[in-house]
Motif scaffolding. Sequence first.
Motif, PDB file in Angstrom:
ATOM      1  N   ALA A 146       0.947  -1.332   0.031  1.00  0.00           N
ATOM      2  CA  ALA A 146       0.040   0.153   0.048  1.00  0.00           C
ATOM      3  C   ALA A 146       0.944   1.422  -0.014  1.00  0.00           C
ATOM      4  O   ALA A 146       0.689   2.228  -0.684  1.00  0.00           O
ATOM      5  CB  ALA A 146      -1.011   0.003   1.081  1.00  0.00           C
ATOM      6  N   GLN A 147       2.005   1.053   1.045  1.00  0.00           N
ATOM      7  CA  GLN A 147       2.941   2.349   0.840  1.00  0.00           C
ATOM      8  C   GLN A 147       3.307   2.662  -0.613  1.00  0.00           C
ATOM      9  O   GLN A 147       3.655   3.811  -1.058  1.00  0.00           O
ATOM     10  CB  GLN A 147       3.842   2.303   1.965  1.00  0.00           C
ATOM     11  CG  GLN A 147       3.704   2.844   3.173  1.00  0.00           C
ATOM     12  CD  GLN A 147       4.695   2.532   4.137  1.00  0.00           C
ATOM     13  OE1 GLN A 147       5.688   1.490   4.128  1.00  0.00           O
ATOM     14  NE2 GLN A 147       5.185   3.390   5.098  1.00  0.00           N
ATOM     15  N   ASP A 148       3.844   1.607  -1.075  1.00  0.00           N
ATOM     16  CA  ASP A 148       4.641   1.627  -2.480  1.00  0.00           C
ATOM     17  C   ASP A 148       3.376   2.113  -3.514  1.00  0.00           C
ATOM     18  O   ASP A 148       3.705   3.039  -4.191  1.00  0.00           O
ATOM     19  CB  ASP A 148       5.212   0.273  -2.701  1.00  0.00           C
ATOM     20  CG  ASP A 148       5.975   0.487  -4.012  1.00  0.00           C
ATOM     21  OD1 ASP A 148       6.540   1.344  -4.484  1.00  0.00           O
ATOM     22  OD2 ASP A 148       6.210  -0.689  -4.766  1.00  0.00           O
ATOM     23  N   PHE A 149       2.068   1.685  -3.459  1.00  0.00           N
ATOM     24  CA  PHE A 149       1.143   1.827  -4.672  1.00  0.00           C
ATOM     25  C   PHE A 149       0.961   3.787  -4.367  1.00  0.00           C
ATOM     26  O   PHE A 149       1.085   4.310  -5.442  1.00  0.00           O
ATOM     27  CB  PHE A 149      -0.001   1.248  -3.790  1.00  0.00           C
ATOM     28  CG  PHE A 149      -1.117   1.977  -4.869  1.00  0.00           C
ATOM     29  CD1 PHE A 149      -1.455   1.833  -5.999  1.00  0.00           C
ATOM     30  CD2 PHE A 149      -2.212   2.479  -3.972  1.00  0.00           C
ATOM     31  CE1 PHE A 149      -2.313   2.539  -6.509  1.00  0.00           C
ATOM     32  CE2 PHE A 149      -3.389   3.106  -4.422  1.00  0.00           C
ATOM     33  CZ  PHE A 149      -3.556   3.122  -5.727  1.00  0.00           C
ATOM     34  N   TYR A 150       0.733   4.077  -3.145  1.00  0.00           N
ATOM     35  CA  TYR A 150       0.434   5.547  -3.132  1.00  0.00           C
ATOM     36  C   TYR A 150       1.829   6.167  -3.130  1.00  0.00           C
ATOM     37  O   TYR A 150       1.520   7.543  -3.968  1.00  0.00           O
ATOM     38  CB  TYR A 150       0.259   5.757  -1.621  1.00  0.00           C
ATOM     39  CG  TYR A 150      -1.336   5.297  -1.248  1.00  0.00           C
ATOM     40  CD1 TYR A 150      -2.412   5.745  -2.084  1.00  0.00           C
ATOM     41  CD2 TYR A 150      -1.588   4.135  -0.374  1.00  0.00           C
ATOM     42  CE1 TYR A 150      -3.700   5.399  -1.758  1.00  0.00           C
ATOM     43  CE2 TYR A 150      -2.903   3.675  -0.055  1.00  0.00           C
ATOM     44  CZ  TYR A 150      -3.908   4.295  -0.815  1.00  0.00           C
ATOM     45  OH  TYR A 150      -4.976   3.908  -0.630  1.00  0.00           O
TER      46      TYR A 150
ATOM     47  N   LEU B 127      -3.312  14.261  -7.109  1.00  0.00           N
ATOM     48  CA  LEU B 127      -4.157  13.064  -6.796  1.00  0.00           C
ATOM     49  C   LEU B 127      -3.940  13.136  -5.211  1.00  0.00           C
ATOM     50  O   LEU B 127      -4.992  12.527  -4.424  1.00  0.00           O
ATOM     51  CB  LEU B 127      -3.757  11.880  -7.181  1.00  0.00           C
ATOM     52  CG  LEU B 127      -4.292  11.587  -8.489  1.00  0.00           C
ATOM     53  CD1 LEU B 127      -3.841  10.039  -9.126  1.00  0.00           C
ATOM     54  CD2 LEU B 127      -5.787  11.572  -8.766  1.00  0.00           C
ATOM     55  N   ARG B 128      -2.919  13.738  -4.484  1.00  0.00           N
ATOM     56  CA  ARG B 128      -2.785  13.494  -3.135  1.00  0.00           C
ATOM     57  C   ARG B 128      -3.818  14.293  -2.274  1.00  0.00           C
ATOM     58  O   ARG B 128      -4.306  13.936  -1.305  1.00  0.00           O
ATOM     59  CB  ARG B 128      -1.286  13.931  -2.512  1.00  0.00           C
ATOM     60  CG  ARG B 128      -0.938  13.947  -1.308  1.00  0.00           C
ATOM     61  CD  ARG B 128       0.419  14.519  -0.997  1.00  0.00           C
ATOM     62  NE  ARG B 128       1.349  13.921  -1.780  1.00  0.00           N
ATOM     63  CZ  ARG B 128       2.142  13.017  -1.477  1.00  0.00           C
ATOM     64  NH1 ARG B 128       1.861  12.388  -0.293  1.00  0.00           N
ATOM     65  NH2 ARG B 128       3.173  12.478  -2.003  1.00  0.00           N
ATOM     66  N   THR B 129      -4.563  15.298  -2.913  1.00  0.00           N
ATOM     67  CA  THR B 129      -5.615  16.023  -2.364  1.00  0.00           C
ATOM     68  C   THR B 129      -6.795  15.285  -2.115  1.00  0.00           C
ATOM     69  O   THR B 129      -7.625  15.597  -1.392  1.00  0.00           O
ATOM     70  CB  THR B 129      -6.039  17.445  -3.067  1.00  0.00           C
ATOM     71  OG1 THR B 129      -6.272  16.981  -4.378  1.00  0.00           O
ATOM     72  CG2 THR B 129      -4.374  18.117  -3.136  1.00  0.00           C
ATOM     73  N   MET B 130      -6.986  13.958  -2.749  1.00  0.00           N
ATOM     74  CA  MET B 130      -8.177  13.257  -2.589  1.00  0.00           C
ATOM     75  C   MET B 130      -7.970  12.555  -1.649  1.00  0.00           C
ATOM     76  O   MET B 130      -8.855  11.783  -1.105  1.00  0.00           O
ATOM     77  CB  MET B 130      -8.229  12.394  -3.882  1.00  0.00           C
ATOM     78  CG  MET B 130      -8.765  12.951  -5.283  1.00  0.00           C
ATOM     79  SD  MET B 130      -8.994  12.083  -6.461  1.00  0.00           S
ATOM     80  CE  MET B 130      -9.055  13.123  -7.983  1.00  0.00           C
ATOM     81  N   PHE B 131      -6.957  12.313  -0.965  1.00  0.00           N
ATOM     82  CA  PHE B 131      -6.592  11.382   0.189  1.00  0.00           C
ATOM     83  C   PHE B 131      -6.384  12.265   1.409  1.00  0.00           C
ATOM     84  O   PHE B 131      -5.440  12.676   1.687  1.00  0.00           O
ATOM     85  CB  PHE B 131      -5.353  10.675   0.032  1.00  0.00           C
ATOM     86  CG  PHE B 131      -5.529   9.587  -1.167  1.00  0.00           C
ATOM     87  CD1 PHE B 131      -6.116   8.314  -1.118  1.00  0.00           C
ATOM     88  CD2 PHE B 131      -5.468  10.268  -2.676  1.00  0.00           C
ATOM     89  CE1 PHE B 131      -6.244   7.662  -2.140  1.00  0.00           C
ATOM     90  CE2 PHE B 131      -5.627   9.275  -3.657  1.00  0.00           C
ATOM     91  CZ  PHE B 131      -6.113   7.853  -3.434  1.00  0.00           C
TER      92      PHE B 131
END
Length: 144
Positions: free
Chosen positions: A24-28, A38-42
């Motif tokens: 998950a870390q690698d994916f993000y 895209l960071r703002t969506m999370f």
Amino acid sequence: MTPEEVELVRSGAEALRPHLPVVAQDFYRRLFAADPALRTMFTSDPVLQQEKFADELDTIVGSIARFDEFLDRTRLLGARHAGYGVRFRHYGEVRAALFGAFAAALGAGWTPEAERAWQRAYDMIAEAMLLGSAPSRPQHTWPR
């Protein structure tokens, strides 16, 4: 998907399970490197987001063989993601980041056959999510 492809995805997910926090870390990391906007969506805590990622992956993979359950779940997921601002173009970015993270975690287990099976699974998931994200249309009835 063929039964063999479903099994490749299921066994790949099983192999990933002990490593899901790292995956998950690698994916993000890959996703945000490809598209920093895209960071703002999370907005949730990254650890919580990683847990959601792992839970959702596990649930979707587990339901692929039960199509009605799979379709219901992924349509709802698509509707929820549309509310976060996810658009059609994001699905390709997610696919690339996801497969990069899977390949890194699975190493030699990321065979051409496994990759094709995951591609088919991802396409099926994305299509169902896109159906769920489509605006509702009024129901028309034929005059009697």
